[in-house]
Design an enzyme around this catalytic site. Sequence first.
Site, PDB file in Angstrom:
ATOM      1  N   ASN A   1       0.842  -1.203   0.000  1.00 39.00           N
ATOM      2  CA  ASN A   1       0.000   0.000   0.000  1.00 39.00           C
ATOM      3  C   ASN A   1       0.869   1.242   0.000  1.00 39.00           C
ATOM      4  O   ASN A   1       1.976   1.252   0.541  1.00 39.00           O
ATOM      5  CB  ASN A   1      -0.955  -0.004   1.207  1.00 39.00           C
ATOM      6  CG  ASN A   1      -0.380   0.713   2.414  1.00 39.00           C
ATOM      7  OD1 ASN A   1      -0.411   1.941   2.505  1.00 39.00           O
ATOM      8  ND2 ASN A   1       0.174  -0.066   3.354  1.00 39.00           N
ATOM      9  N   ARG A   2       0.350   2.272  -0.639  1.00 33.61           N
ATOM     10  CA  ARG A   2       0.972   3.593  -0.583  1.00 33.61           C
ATOM     11  C   ARG A   2      -0.128   4.634  -0.345  1.00 33.61           C
ATOM     12  O   ARG A   2      -0.245   5.638  -1.043  1.00 33.61           O
ATOM     13  CB  ARG A   2       1.766   3.893  -1.865  1.00 33.61           C
ATOM     14  CG  ARG A   2       1.049   3.679  -3.172  1.00 33.61           C
ATOM     15  CD  ARG A   2       1.912   4.214  -4.340  1.00 33.61           C
ATOM     16  NE  ARG A   2       1.278   4.043  -5.642  1.00 33.61           N
ATOM     17  CZ  ARG A   2       1.520   3.031  -6.477  1.00 33.61           C
ATOM     18  NH1 ARG A   2       2.382   2.073  -6.128  1.00 33.61           N
ATOM     19  NH2 ARG A   2       0.908   2.966  -7.647  1.00 33.61           N
ATOM     20  N   LEU A   3      -0.950   4.352   0.659  1.00 32.82           N
ATOM     21  CA  LEU A   3      -2.129   5.178   0.929  1.00 32.82           C
ATOM     22  C   LEU A   3      -1.760   6.614   1.289  1.00 32.82           C
ATOM     23  O   LEU A   3      -2.371   7.557   0.791  1.00 32.82           O
ATOM     24  CB  LEU A   3      -2.948   4.548   2.051  1.00 32.82           C
ATOM     25  CG  LEU A   3      -3.693   3.268   1.647  1.00 32.82           C
ATOM     26  CD1 LEU A   3      -4.103   2.482   2.876  1.00 32.82           C
ATOM     27  CD2 LEU A   3      -4.901   3.602   0.804  1.00 32.82           C
TER      28      LEU A   3
ATOM     29  N   PHE B   1      -1.561   8.072   4.638  1.00 33.95           N
ATOM     30  CA  PHE B   1      -2.342   8.632   5.753  1.00 33.95           C
ATOM     31  C   PHE B   1      -3.638   9.279   5.268  1.00 33.95           C
ATOM     32  O   PHE B   1      -4.006  10.385   5.696  1.00 33.95           O
ATOM     33  CB  PHE B   1      -1.521   9.670   6.533  1.00 33.95           C
ATOM     34  CG  PHE B   1      -0.458   9.103   7.437  1.00 33.95           C
ATOM     35  CD1 PHE B   1      -0.345   7.747   7.687  1.00 33.95           C
ATOM     36  CD2 PHE B   1       0.452   9.955   8.049  1.00 33.95           C
ATOM     37  CE1 PHE B   1       0.646   7.240   8.521  1.00 33.95           C
ATOM     38  CE2 PHE B   1       1.443   9.461   8.899  1.00 33.95           C
ATOM     39  CZ  PHE B   1       1.543   8.101   9.132  1.00 33.95           C
TER      40      PHE B   1
ATOM     41  N   SER C   1       5.631   5.139   8.741  1.00 32.27           N
ATOM     42  CA  SER C   1       5.027   4.856   7.448  1.00 32.27           C
ATOM     43  C   SER C   1       5.980   5.270   6.334  1.00 32.27           C
ATOM     44  O   SER C   1       6.561   6.358   6.380  1.00 32.27           O
ATOM     45  CB  SER C   1       3.713   5.620   7.280  1.00 32.27           C
ATOM     46  OG  SER C   1       3.256   5.528   5.943  1.00 32.27           O
TER      47      SER C   1
ATOM     48  N   THR D   1       4.623   8.705   3.536  1.00 32.39           N
ATOM     49  CA  THR D   1       4.649  10.152   3.701  1.00 32.39           C
ATOM     50  C   THR D   1       6.105  10.587   3.576  1.00 32.39           C
ATOM     51  O   THR D   1       6.927  10.213   4.422  1.00 32.39           O
ATOM     52  CB  THR D   1       4.084  10.573   5.071  1.00 32.39           C
ATOM     53  OG1 THR D   1       2.708  10.195   5.151  1.00 32.39           O
ATOM     54  CG2 THR D   1       4.207  12.078   5.269  1.00 32.39           C
TER      55      THR D   1
ATOM     56  N   LYS E   1       5.752   3.586  17.191  1.00 35.12           N
ATOM     57  CA  LYS E   1       5.739   2.559  16.141  1.00 35.12           C
ATOM     58  C   LYS E   1       6.903   2.789  15.199  1.00 35.12           C
ATOM     59  O   LYS E   1       7.051   3.865  14.623  1.00 35.12           O
ATOM     60  CB  LYS E   1       4.418   2.579  15.371  1.00 35.12           C
ATOM     61  CG  LYS E   1       4.267   1.410  14.397  1.00 35.12           C
ATOM     62  CD  LYS E   1       2.842   1.248  13.929  1.00 35.12           C
ATOM     63  CE  LYS E   1       2.666  -0.025  13.091  1.00 35.12           C
ATOM     64  NZ  LYS E   1       1.259  -0.240  12.715  1.00 35.12           N
TER      65      LYS E   1
ATOM     66  N   ASN F   1       6.102  -1.442  11.409  1.00 35.28           N
ATOM     67  CA  ASN F   1       5.290  -0.997  10.281  1.00 35.28           C
ATOM     68  C   ASN F   1       5.642  -1.833   9.047  1.00 35.28           C
ATOM     69  O   ASN F   1       6.330  -2.839   9.131  1.00 35.28           O
ATOM     70  CB  ASN F   1       5.537   0.493  10.027  1.00 35.28           C
ATOM     71  CG  ASN F   1       4.297   1.230   9.549  1.00 35.28           C
ATOM     72  OD1 ASN F   1       3.599   0.759   8.660  1.00 35.28           O
ATOM     73  ND2 ASN F   1       4.024   2.384  10.133  1.00 35.28           N
TER      74      ASN F   1
ATOM     75  N   GLY G   1       3.074 -10.039   9.596  1.00 36.04           N
ATOM     76  CA  GLY G   1       2.987 -11.407   9.127  1.00 36.04           C
ATOM     77  C   GLY G   1       2.234 -12.356  10.031  1.00 36.04           C
ATOM     78  O   GLY G   1       2.347 -13.576   9.884  1.00 36.04           O
TER      79      GLY G   1
END
Length: 358
Positions: A110-112, A114, A173, A176, A211, A240, A291
Amino acid sequence: MIVFDRIAQKLLFTFDPETAHGMSIAALRCGLPVGARTVRDDRLKLSLCGIAFPNPLGMAAGYDKNAEVPDALLGLGFGFAEVGTVTPLPQAGNPKPRIFRLTEDDAVINRLGFNNEGHEAAEKRLAARQGRGGIVGVNIGANKDSADRVRDYELGVSRFAKYASYLTVNISSPNTPGLRTMQAREQLGELLSRVMSVRAAASAQPPLFLKIAPDLVEAELEDIAAEVSEKQIDGVIVSNTTLSRSGLRSPSGAGETGGLSGKPLFERSTIVLAKMRRLLGPDRAIIGVGGVDSTDAALEKIRAGADLVQLYTGMIYAGPALPGRILAGMVRFADKERLKSLRELRDSRLDQWAAKAL
């Protein structure tokens, strides 16, 4: 229940991943799907950072970004649910498509970026559920175009301290730009000092977790552990998503940019977890993520040093009954090994995991 999960998975997999995600949130809002029978057993209980967890399995941040369905997630059997990542201002995130299934690897990229509705929307939902009980953590982040990202985290702490069972500072993450540089010691020290000051001044002081990314080297882990210990952060969440694409089998999607989650992340994240346990010592809380898709995987995280375990991608492939199946498996394991508590397992394979190379 397994048959139902497979049917539901096939249905959702006919849609693109982001649409399927939205459909699953809508289903939970409506009281569906139904998870496996709730598993309750005293051997699964533990107290950590002053919180009494009914079991050690939680839903990781990233699924319920806007705090829409935390109670429905708890109803699936999770001992706790983490909502977010929430940023001060709403933001759309990166351009679509931005989620990719790697079905041969039981993984997702994913490369959402945030994407979320912002503090105000999440606060309204969390305020509305006050008094319901259940352990709900809030994962806070910074807006992509923020002029002062540390200030964004301060705002998150001050806004959600009275609603959150615990708070997670997410600086790991990969989606960003520049966010992961906040893990560098000097920047991290300033961030942790400032958020701890804000928490100290808040009307409530929930535990504060950091995190971190799995894509760190030994020296970086040492710096993070030193700052966490010095600033008296309550715990660390490891980890993450990863930028690594090592060993993937899926022919499509592996070339996509973004963070990889799911089964391929298990080994790297568990090594980092064990190394952090070694650095932090036995008393600092650690949540293991990456995982987890079975009882065996969850138990191995605990053996490597985790107090609690979270999952997300595993449920995409195994369905909503997965939490109940994992917990039932834990109870069977405790029966077989005649354990008084799953806590007896913690650190039992710490040395083996910590000795592995990154």
